[in-house]
Design a protein around this motif. Structure first.
Motif, PDB file in Angstrom:
ATOM      1  N   HIS A   1     -41.672  29.444 -18.637  1.00 38.89           N
ATOM      2  CA  HIS A   1     -41.091  30.482 -18.168  1.00 38.89           C
ATOM      3  C   HIS A   1     -40.015  31.125 -18.985  1.00 38.89           C
TER       4      HIS A   1
ATOM      5  N   GLU B   1     -38.558  24.710 -17.615  1.00 36.30           N
ATOM      6  CA  GLU B   1     -38.693  24.424 -16.143  1.00 36.30           C
ATOM      7  C   GLU B   1     -37.036  24.288 -15.473  1.00 36.30           C
TER       8      GLU B   1
ATOM      9  N   ARG C   1     -35.800  27.691 -15.155  1.00 33.96           N
ATOM     10  CA  ARG C   1     -36.275  28.522 -14.102  1.00 33.96           C
ATOM     11  C   ARG C   1     -35.599  28.138 -12.778  1.00 33.96           C
TER      12      ARG C   1
END
Lengths: 209, 215
Positions: A99, A184, A187
């Motif tokens: 991401h 992660e 994000r």
């Protein structure tokens, strides 16, 4: 790495292979206050931190290939603090599922002789700018909300002009290579900032149009 | 950064007639111990040499030296001979790896100086063996007089102290001090000390080239 010709390894240190995970976005000037308010609520409880930095971008041109780029930064609000020298690698051509933008990063604290020293090494100053704004932290994440200004007279940081009517917002983490869980966390944090700001994975190499 | 509080000198001690480097080091150690100096750990100074691979101007490029000193373990010092010097943190070494297509490490030029530290009243003495390409090339003696930062004011005292264990090998006032108008030593960034080590390393390298019988 080749072993040094002496009996023992030198007293060298340094952290090899640190990566910067980065998400970027921007907000218009009028949206600044509500974003700062949101960040104060989400981030670690700390004294509000502001900064004014002067960044000089240096290029070293070789016989072939792309020039080698180094960024030298100094604090205008803390003139006695060390200079900050930064190398940023090319963004990794990683998997799409990641991401955040990931690139190699070397941060060096240096003495005030840095500009003179870089010149001696053959580097030449390409461009410079002043950046001022706010820093927030959440665990290992750093959130910087900053305004970029162009330096009108080379070297004179008093005489600047705002580059745009918006603020740059950057969410970054420094971690050793391979720690992809980092992106992660980034994000999910970026999700919490919507719809005030949309932080995205922006590849700078695709922006030269 | 600390406050300037001392004066240091680094000198080269020739190997004693008919002795090896190690035997000469042992003699200096013994003399220091007889004086009443107390052993106080060890130290290491090292120096890597880099040269620019291709400069556009076509002029011969200066050598870039990157040095470390165990007295300032988190720092790294980079300097050009007679030119500007930079004090940086240990990540500078990582940066030099990134710069390897522009600055090549002259592997054979790696110099290291290791040895023991001694304390004697206000003096700190470091006796080191200078190693190049895995062989001992010479002996260094660093003397630090902690309470004074004006080399000119304490030089005679330091000289007298060195005379007591180095005999006739006492050096002259180092040029790094003589060249300074204000005459102050700057230990906070260890530049003066490292410049002296670099001069010593280059001197030993030349001795080696000219075929001296240093063992």
């Amino acid at each position: 790495m080749e072993a040094p010709p002496v009996t023992v390894m030198p007293v060298t240190g340094g952290t090899i292979n640190m990566m910067e995970y980065l998400l970027q976005g921007s907000v218009l000037d009028q949206a600044l206050e509500s974003l700062l308010h949101r960040l104060r609520g989400l981030c670690d409880n700390m004294e509000p931190e502001t900064f004014t930095d002067h960044e000089l971008v240096y290029l070293l041109k070789g016989q072939q290939g792309n020039p080698f780029i180094l960024r030298a930064r100094r604090s205008l609000s803390h003139p006695n603090a060390p200079w900050h020298l930064r190398y940023l690698g090319q963004p990794e051509v990683g998997d799409k599922s990641r991401h955040a933008l990931v690139r190699n990063c070397v941060d060096v604290a240096a003495s005030h002789s840095l500009p003179e020293f870089l010149n001696e090494m053959g580097f030449r100053m390409d461009h410079e700018f002043v950046t001022n704004g706010h820093i927030f932290r959440k665990g290992g994440m750093k959130i910087v909300v900053s305004k970029l200004s162009r330096v009108l007279v080379p070297g004179n940081t008093e005489n600047t002009e705002r580059l745009s009517l918006s603020y740059l917002v950057e969410l970054s983490v420094l971690a050793p290579a391979g720690q992809d869980t980092v992106s992660e966390d980034m994000r999910s944090f970026a999700e919490q900032l919507k719809p005030l700001v949309h932080l995205e994975k922006i590849d700078p190499s695709k922006q030269r149009h | 950064m600390g406050v300037a509080t001392d004066t240091e000198t680094v000198c080269h001690v020739p190997v004693a007639e008919g002795k090896s480097v190690q035997q000469t080091v042992d003699i200096v150690h013994k003399k220091l111990e007889q004086l009443g100096a107390v052993k106080h750990g060890s130290f290491c100074v090292d120096c890597e040499t880099y040269h620019a691979t291709g400069n556009a101007s076509g002029q011969p490029s200066k050598l870039l030296y990157v040095m470390h000193n165990s007295e300032t373990p988190l720092s790294c010092m980079a300097l050009f001979e007679g030119g500007p010097c930079l004090i940086a943190d240990a990540n500078f070494d990582v940066l030099m790896v990134k710069l390897k297509s522009h600055f090549q490490n002259a592997k054979g030029h790696k110099v290291e100086c290791r040895g023991s530290r001694y304390r004697y009243c206000d003096f700190l003495i470091k006796v080191g063996t200078v190693t190049m390409s895995s062989s001992a090339r010479g002996i260094s003696v660093e003397v630090e007089y902690c309470p004074c930062i004006v080399p000119g004011d304490c030089w005679n005292l330091m000289k007298e102290f060195m005379l007591s264990f180095l005999g006739t090998n006492v050096p002259e006032l180092p040029s790094v001090f003589a060249a300074k108008p204000e005459g102050l030593f700057a230990p906070a960034d260890c530049v003066d000390t490292m410049t002296q080590y670099l001069e010593l390393f280059n001197k030993l390298r030349k001795l080696q080239i000219s075929g001296s019988n240093v063992r």
